[in-house]
Design a protein around this motif. Structure first.
Motif, PDB file in Angstrom:
ATOM      1  N   LEU A 133       0.762  -1.244   0.280  1.00 13.19           N
ATOM      2  CA  LEU A 133       0.169  -0.200   0.135  1.00 13.19           C
ATOM      3  C   LEU A 133       0.885   1.270  -0.214  1.00 13.19           C
ATOM      4  CD1 LEU A 133      -2.741   1.707   0.535  1.00 13.19           C
ATOM      5  CD2 LEU A 133      -2.358   0.871   2.430  1.00 13.19           C
ATOM      6  N   ASN A 134       0.607   2.448  -1.108  1.00  9.03           N
ATOM      7  CA  ASN A 134       1.255   2.978  -1.197  1.00  9.03           C
ATOM      8  C   ASN A 134      -0.140   4.538  -0.632  1.00  9.03           C
ATOM      9  OD1 ASN A 134       3.484   1.975  -2.325  1.00  9.03           O
ATOM     10  ND2 ASN A 134       2.468   2.323  -4.508  1.00  9.03           N
ATOM     11  N   LEU A 135       0.556   5.020   0.762  1.00  9.55           N
ATOM     12  CA  LEU A 135      -0.126   6.255   1.340  1.00  9.55           C
ATOM     13  C   LEU A 135       0.149   7.306   0.950  1.00  9.55           C
ATOM     14  CD1 LEU A 135      -3.251   6.382   2.734  1.00  9.55           C
ATOM     15  CD2 LEU A 135      -1.404   5.898   4.900  1.00  9.55           C
ATOM     16  N   ALA A 136      -0.181   8.192   0.361  1.00  8.50           N
ATOM     17  CA  ALA A 136       0.056   9.393  -0.108  1.00  8.50           C
ATOM     18  C   ALA A 136      -1.125  10.019   1.418  1.00  8.50           C
ATOM     19  CB  ALA A 136      -0.739   9.998  -1.242  1.00  8.50           C
ATOM     20  N   ALA A 137      -0.364  10.759   2.729  1.00 10.25           N
ATOM     21  CA  ALA A 137      -0.726  11.209   3.630  1.00 10.25           C
ATOM     22  C   ALA A 137      -0.335  12.517   3.915  1.00 10.25           C
ATOM     23  CB  ALA A 137      -0.425  10.368   4.722  1.00 10.25           C
ATOM     24  N   LEU A 138      -1.960  13.356   3.427  1.00  4.18           N
ATOM     25  CA  LEU A 138      -1.701  14.856   3.201  1.00  4.18           C
ATOM     26  C   LEU A 138      -2.286  15.880   4.682  1.00  4.18           C
ATOM     27  CD1 LEU A 138      -0.829  17.544   2.403  1.00  4.18           C
ATOM     28  CD2 LEU A 138      -2.371  17.683   0.994  1.00  4.18           C
ATOM     29  N   PRO A 139      -1.924  15.782   6.684  1.00  2.85           N
ATOM     30  CA  PRO A 139      -2.815  15.797   6.829  1.00  2.85           C
ATOM     31  C   PRO A 139      -3.026  17.978   6.527  1.00  2.85           C
ATOM     32  CG  PRO A 139      -0.218  16.032   7.475  1.00  2.85           C
ATOM     33  CD  PRO A 139      -0.787  16.294   6.525  1.00  2.85           C
ATOM     34  N   PHE A 140      -3.873  17.830   7.256  1.00  2.00           N
ATOM     35  CA  PHE A 140      -5.253  20.033   5.882  1.00  2.00           C
ATOM     36  C   PHE A 140      -4.441  21.101   6.073  1.00  2.00           C
ATOM     37  CE2 PHE A 140      -7.079  23.667   7.637  1.00  2.00           C
ATOM     38  CZ  PHE A 140      -8.219  23.771   6.398  1.00  2.00           C
ATOM     39  N   PRO A 141      -4.076  21.178   4.357  1.00  3.06           N
ATOM     40  CA  PRO A 141      -2.779  22.427   4.470  1.00  3.06           C
ATOM     41  C   PRO A 141      -3.272  23.515   4.394  1.00  3.06           C
ATOM     42  CG  PRO A 141      -4.144  21.224   2.847  1.00  3.06           C
ATOM     43  CD  PRO A 141      -4.597  20.811   4.082  1.00  3.06           C
ATOM     44  N   SER A 142      -3.830  23.595   6.001  1.00  4.20           N
ATOM     45  CA  SER A 142      -3.306  25.187   6.224  1.00  4.20           C
ATOM     46  C   SER A 142      -3.011  26.616   5.512  1.00  4.20           C
ATOM     47  CB  SER A 142      -3.157  25.451   7.774  1.00  4.20           C
ATOM     48  OG  SER A 142      -1.971  25.265   8.224  1.00  4.20           O
ATOM     49  N   ARG A 143      -3.551  26.937   5.709  1.00  2.90           N
ATOM     50  CA  ARG A 143      -2.135  29.076   4.718  1.00  2.90           C
ATOM     51  C   ARG A 143      -1.249  28.930   5.598  1.00  2.90           C
ATOM     52  NH1 ARG A 143      -5.475  32.336   1.940  1.00  2.90           N
ATOM     53  NH2 ARG A 143      -7.583  31.722   1.507  1.00  2.90           N
ATOM     54  N   SER A 144      -1.578  28.621   7.163  1.00  2.00           N
ATOM     55  CA  SER A 144       0.240  29.229   7.855  1.00  2.00           C
ATOM     56  C   SER A 144       0.621  28.382   7.499  1.00  2.00           C
ATOM     57  CB  SER A 144       0.045  28.801   8.792  1.00  2.00           C
ATOM     58  OG  SER A 144      -1.056  27.730   9.649  1.00  2.00           O
ATOM     59  N   ARG A 145       0.850  27.590   6.843  1.00  2.02           N
ATOM     60  CA  ARG A 145       1.964  26.601   6.298  1.00  2.02           C
ATOM     61  C   ARG A 145       2.268  26.695   4.478  1.00  2.02           C
ATOM     62  NH1 ARG A 145       2.091  21.687   9.164  1.00  2.02           N
ATOM     63  NH2 ARG A 145       0.403  20.892  11.215  1.00  2.02           N
ATOM     64  N   MET A 146       1.352  27.899   4.247  1.00  2.00           N
ATOM     65  CA  MET A 146       2.423  27.826   3.036  1.00  2.00           C
ATOM     66  C   MET A 146       3.655  28.419   3.038  1.00  2.00           C
ATOM     67  SD  MET A 146      -1.124  29.375   1.628  1.00  2.00           S
ATOM     68  CE  MET A 146      -0.672  29.673  -0.808  1.00  2.00           C
ATOM     69  N   ASP A 147       4.135  29.927   3.900  1.00  2.00           N
ATOM     70  CA  ASP A 147       4.991  30.442   3.542  1.00  2.00           C
ATOM     71  C   ASP A 147       6.166  29.233   4.274  1.00  2.00           C
ATOM     72  OD1 ASP A 147       4.122  32.424   2.115  1.00  2.00           O
ATOM     73  OD2 ASP A 147       3.611  33.140   4.184  1.00  2.00           O
ATOM     74  N   LYS A 148       5.866  29.216   5.508  1.00  2.00           N
ATOM     75  CA  LYS A 148       6.683  28.083   5.814  1.00  2.00           C
ATOM     76  C   LYS A 148       7.502  26.513   5.017  1.00  2.00           C
ATOM     77  CE  LYS A 148       4.466  28.491  11.145  1.00  2.00           C
ATOM     78  NZ  LYS A 148       4.217  27.747  11.726  1.00  2.00           N
ATOM     79  N   LEU A 149       6.213  26.008   4.476  1.00  2.00           N
ATOM     80  CA  LEU A 149       7.133  25.329   3.167  1.00  2.00           C
ATOM     81  C   LEU A 149       7.651  25.399   1.957  1.00  2.00           C
ATOM     82  CD1 LEU A 149       3.895  22.482   3.848  1.00  2.00           C
ATOM     83  CD2 LEU A 149       5.948  22.067   5.054  1.00  2.00           C
ATOM     84  N   PHE A 150       6.827  26.673   1.861  1.00  2.00           N
ATOM     85  CA  PHE A 150       7.587  26.806   0.729  1.00  2.00           C
ATOM     86  C   PHE A 150       7.424  29.218   0.472  1.00  2.00           C
ATOM     87  CE2 PHE A 150       5.220  22.857  -0.657  1.00  2.00           C
ATOM     88  CZ  PHE A 150       5.791  21.877  -0.804  1.00  2.00           C
ATOM     89  N   PRO A 151       7.882  28.680   0.907  1.00  2.00           N
ATOM     90  CA  PRO A 151       8.401  30.799   0.620  1.00  2.00           C
ATOM     91  C   PRO A 151       7.620  31.179  -0.035  1.00  2.00           C
ATOM     92  CG  PRO A 151       9.647  29.981   1.826  1.00  2.00           C
ATOM     93  CD  PRO A 151       8.979  28.633   1.864  1.00  2.00           C
ATOM     94  N   GLY A 152       6.675  32.155  -0.837  1.00  2.00           N
ATOM     95  CA  GLY A 152       7.206  33.114  -1.468  1.00  2.00           C
ATOM     96  C   GLY A 152       6.938  32.530  -3.132  1.00  2.00           C
ATOM     97  N   GLN A 153       6.518  31.570  -3.177  1.00  2.55           N
ATOM     98  CA  GLN A 153       6.859  30.039  -4.587  1.00  2.55           C
ATOM     99  C   GLN A 153       5.191  30.291  -4.806  1.00  2.55           C
ATOM    100  OE1 GLN A 153       8.730  25.974  -4.535  1.00  2.55           O
ATOM    101  NE2 GLN A 153       9.724  26.781  -2.485  1.00  2.55           N
TER     102      GLN A 153
END
Length: 368
Positions: A133-153
């Motif tokens: 089983l290949n399980l792609a697991a994405l917790p709720f992608p909150s707006r606050s995570r945008m800049d932390k994970l991909f700043p300015g992208q």
């Protein structure tokens, strides 16, 4: 391989002043019985385990009690929803992992490395019944995570969410069972009374091509996309009076490619009652047993405090909504009046006399 999909437990959630932990526990017992009966290989909880970011001790106790019971015969993967505090949910990760419970609050799952489960960035792999089983697991992608994970992208939230989904699904291949699990607000879904909060609606195009997509966030069970086999399992119980009565767990069978729906029997019914006088209200309430009710009292005559107290004494009453028809009538009456008539009535109420022609003229000039 049999995969059980559930979501939106909202443990600790109250219905007005009614605590519902016993109902939630009964529903989770049903889930455990289903998993044993179907010989489930894995359970996926697609977010909103708790109703608040800081749940009560009783709600947390119920969660771990149920999770340990479920994980006795199969791994349990739990991802964070928008109601959960992702970091708090994943905090007991090391201890929970020893019981076969995998708490996913973020994307870095590289510390998952057991005999049955391995993890990477945004994914987990599990082997059972000779299948992977290949399980792609994405917790709720909150707006606050945008800049932390991909700043300015990424300029927009949909672009950001699509990028995360693409990253998580890098684990997909042509030989394993590809499953996507997330907590998302999808366009075109049928809602009951739940509120999207700060969740942004996403189009179906962002969903990956998977054997099955296990979604959480919407409380009404439904298929989001037939072509992509994407489903909301719905909430554990009926949490709002406007919500659908149908609650279920979903089982996906990788061998037959079938999706089966298993109704949840636990949970009290939520009913709406209507009354226009005190005697009628009491008569409606006297008919109730083992349910929760909202009484909508609409009348020209308001309830006396003693009458309202007697109504609230009924153990089944969860909510009393009083609509004063005399106020509504006055509002409608005002809508039919001219600006001059409304001002004249107001002036008389304040000063006891009608306004002079000069004052009335000045008022109408300002209004126009």
């Amino acid at each position: 391989m049999k995969i059980v999909h559930t979501a939106d437990w909202h443990l600790g959630k109250r219905l007005e002043n009614k605590l519902r932990l016993s109902e939630q526990e009964a529903a989770l017992d049903e889930l455990n019985e289903l998993c044993d009966r179907e010989k489930a290989d894995i359970v996926i909880v697609a977010g909103d385990v708790f109703d608040t970011a800081v749940p009560s001790a009783e709600a947390e106790e119920l969660f771990y009690k149920a999770a340990v019971k479920l994980a006795k015969n199969r791994p349990v993967v739990v991802i964070a929803g928008n109601h959960d505090d992702a970091d708090r949910l994943a905090a007991p990760f090391a201890v929970a992992k020893t019981s076969g419970i995998y708490l996913i609050g973020g994307l870095d799952n590289t510390r998952i490395d057991t005999d049955v489960m391995t993890g990477g960035f945004g994914w987990l792999r599990f082997t059972g019944r000779g299948e992977r089983l290949n399980l792609a697991a994405l917790p709720f992608p909150s707006r606050s995570r945008m800049d932390k994970l991909f700043p300015g992208q990424y300029e927009s939230y949909p672009e950001f969410a699509a990028a995360l989904i693409a990253k998580c699904t890098e684990c997909f291949d042509n030989t394993g069972i590809n499953i996507f699990a997330s907590h998302l607000f999808m366009d075109g879904c049928l809602m009951s009374d739940e509120r999207p909060g700060n969740a942004v609606m996403l189009t179906k195009e962002v969903l990956p091509m998977a054997h099955y997509s296990a979604l959480g966030h919407i409380h009404k069970p439904q298929c989001v996309s037939r072509s992509k086999n994407a489903f909301y399992s719905g909430s554990l119980l009926k949490y709002h009076f406007d919500e659908s009565d149908d609650k279920e767990f979903i089982v996906y069978n990788s061998a037959t490619k079938q999706v089966t729906h298993h109704p949840i029997k636990s949970g009290k019914k939520l009913v709406r009652l209507y009354a226009s006088d005190f005697a009628g209200a009491m008569a409606e309430l006297d008919k109730l047993s083992d349910c929760y009710a909202e009484l909508i009292y609409e009348s020209m005559v308001p309830l006396k405090p003693s009458e309202a107290e007697k109504i609230r004494d009924n153990g089944c009453l969860a909510k009393l909504t009083v609509i004063n028809k005399s106020i509504k009538r006055e509002v409608l009456k005002r809508r039919e009046q001219t600006d001059a008539e409304i001002f004249d009535a107001y002036y008389k109420a304040v000063r006891g006399v009608s306004p002079s022609e000069e004052t009335l003229k000045a008022f109408l000039e300002v209004v126009s």
